[in-house]
Every structure is written in C-alpha cells, then in structure tokens.
Design an enzyme around this catalytic site. Structure first.
Site, short mmCIF file in Angstrom:
data_model
loop_
_atom_site.label_atom_id
_atom_site.label_comp_id
_atom_site.label_asym_id
_atom_site.label_seq_id
_atom_site.Cartn_x
_atom_site.Cartn_y
_atom_site.Cartn_z
NE ARG A 51 -1.83 -1.13 3.83
CZ ARG A 51 -2.45 -0.56 4.89
NH1 ARG A 51 -3.61 -0.20 5.15
NH2 ARG A 51 -1.70 -0.74 5.93
CG ASP A 53 0.95 5.98 3.54
OD1 ASP A 53 0.22 4.95 3.58
OD2 ASP A 53 1.96 6.10 4.26
NE ARG A 204 5.81 9.66 4.28
CZ ARG A 204 4.48 9.80 4.62
NH1 ARG A 204 3.93 8.72 4.40
NH2 ARG A 204 4.13 10.77 5.34
#
Length: 260
Positions: A51, A53, A204
């Site tokens: 997934r 974001d 991140r």
C-alpha cells in the site's frame, strides 16, 4: 479458465488517497478495479505489492488480478485498461503469470526513491515531487549514518503505528545518497533504499532521521542508538509523502511467456 495477470503500473499520487480502496475517495486500486469492471462486467480485487500512502507516487508498482472473464492476450488487457483509467495512471506492462501468482506474497524485494531540494526557490514544476529544505544539509554525515542502517536488523524504530507486523526485522541491501542540481541550479539530494521488505512508513521515517543528522541535531552514530532502542518516538519525524516514489518490485516468479 482462471488466468492471473501481473500489471506494472506508474502513477502520480498527488490527487489520490493512496493505493487501497477507500469509500468516497479516489485511489489507484479503485480506479483499476473500476476500469476492469467496465471492460468485463466482473468485479475483481486487484492486489498491489504493497500500500502506497496518500500522495506517494510509483514508477513501477506491481499488482495482480485473477479472472476467467478475459479471453484475449495479456498485452491487449493492458491496452484496454489504459483506455479506462485517468491520464495520471498508466499500465506499462501486463503479463500473464502462473495462476497462483500474488503481487504481495511473492515480492522478494523493493526499491524506493526519496527526493529533496536543498536551498533555492520553490520550483514551479517539481514542488509536488521534492521535499524543499531551505537550510543546507551535511550530506557526508547523512551518508555515514546511512551506512549504519544497511544490513539485517530490527527496524522497529522506523515503523509507524497502525500496521503491526509479525517481525520488524528486515534486510536493507542498499541505501544510497546522491546529489545533483535542478533546472534553476538548486541543489537536489536523492535517497534510494532497497530491501527485502519494508515496514509501514519505514522509508519516510529513515529519511526523516537522516535529515536530523544532516541538520546537525545528532551525530551519525545516533542511528545505532535508535536501532538498538527500537523506539519510534526517539527517531526523526516522518518525511512528507509527496516526494516518495516506488521505483521497482522484484520477483523470482517469471511470466508464462518467458518460462522455459
């Protein structure tokens, strides 16, 4: 007869709420599933390799779908889907795979890129794809810190809450920092990370921690303390999503057309 197809997809994530279908929000998975339903009348689940974001982009995301509703070639399916999806999503390749192929379970590695602008004024064209830092960063210190992340380690300190995994141990094969210049001469710093798998927001969070080192808030050896402590709250902030790209997903399973 059931057939499974692998889609290699690029997309600009700027106006999407990520990969996964969400009620009343545009998503990449939602657009692809809608397109396939328009083509065949069949509603299928299109599984992504992971997934991404909200706001995250992909150069080569991989997804899979299994159906008995498509009779033509795999290449024809890719072309047909492209006629039904928005211009900021593209199916670059569609390949028929062994019927049990699964884009998420069969992935053996991924590579991400994170893009930063250092100094200069905001670029009118690239601002959606770079995290802009108005202060200089100590890139050499960041490289020293990055070297301490490479290898097989418990990366719990870089896992965001909300997606617990059975294990937080991963193997980072490569973590490279390269510098360059933009159109107006502004500095650019590109971080690429390759691993056998990633935790939620791991890239991140790594970038956010490296930036803390680059800004002089911590020495490079701080990274070792973070990893040993396994505490997300002690690591750097999560870098913004808009500058992250999924570059590549690796598999050992080959398309049917290439198997011998």
């Amino acid at each position: 007869m059931l057939r499974t197809f692998r889609l290699t997809i690029g997309y600009d994530g700027f106006r999407y709420a990520g990969w996964q279908v969400q009620a009343d929000l545009p998503t990449i998975q939602g657009e692809l599933q809608r397109a396939f339903a328009e083509l065949t009348g069949e509603r299928v689940s299109i599984t992504g390799s992971g997934r991404t974001d909200s706001g995250v982009h992909a150069i080569a995301q991989v997804a899979s779908l299994t159906t008995d509703a498509w009779r033509s070639s795999d290449a024809a399916l890719g072309r047909a889907i492209n006629t039904k999806i928005p211009d900021d999503i593209t199916v670059y390749r569609c390949e028929e795979m062994p019927v049990d192929f699964h884009a998420l379970r069969d992935a053996v590695g991924k590579r991400y890129r994170y893009q930063m602008q250092i100094g200069g004024v905001r670029d009118a064209f690239d601002f959606r794809y770079f995290w802009h830092h108005h202060v200089q960063l100590d890139v050499e210190a960041m490289r020293q810190a990055a070297a301490l992340i490479v290898g097989t380690q418990d990366f719990a300190c870089f896992q965001a809450t909300g997606s617990e995994r059975k294990t937080t141990v991963r193997t980072i094969h490569d973590l490279a920092l390269t510098t360059g210049q933009g159109r107006a001469g502004q500095g650019q710093l590109i971080v690429e990370v390759e691993a056998n798998g990633f935790l939620y927001n791991m890239v991140r969070n790594i970038v956010g921690s490296l930036v803390e080192v680059g800004r002089g808030k911590h020495p490079p050896a701080w990274i070792e303390e973070l990893i040993a402590g396994r505490d997300r709250n002690q690591a750097g902030p999560t870098a913004p999503s808009h500058a992250l790209f999924l570059l590549r997903v690796d598999y050992d399973v080959q398309p049917l057309a290439t198997r011998t």
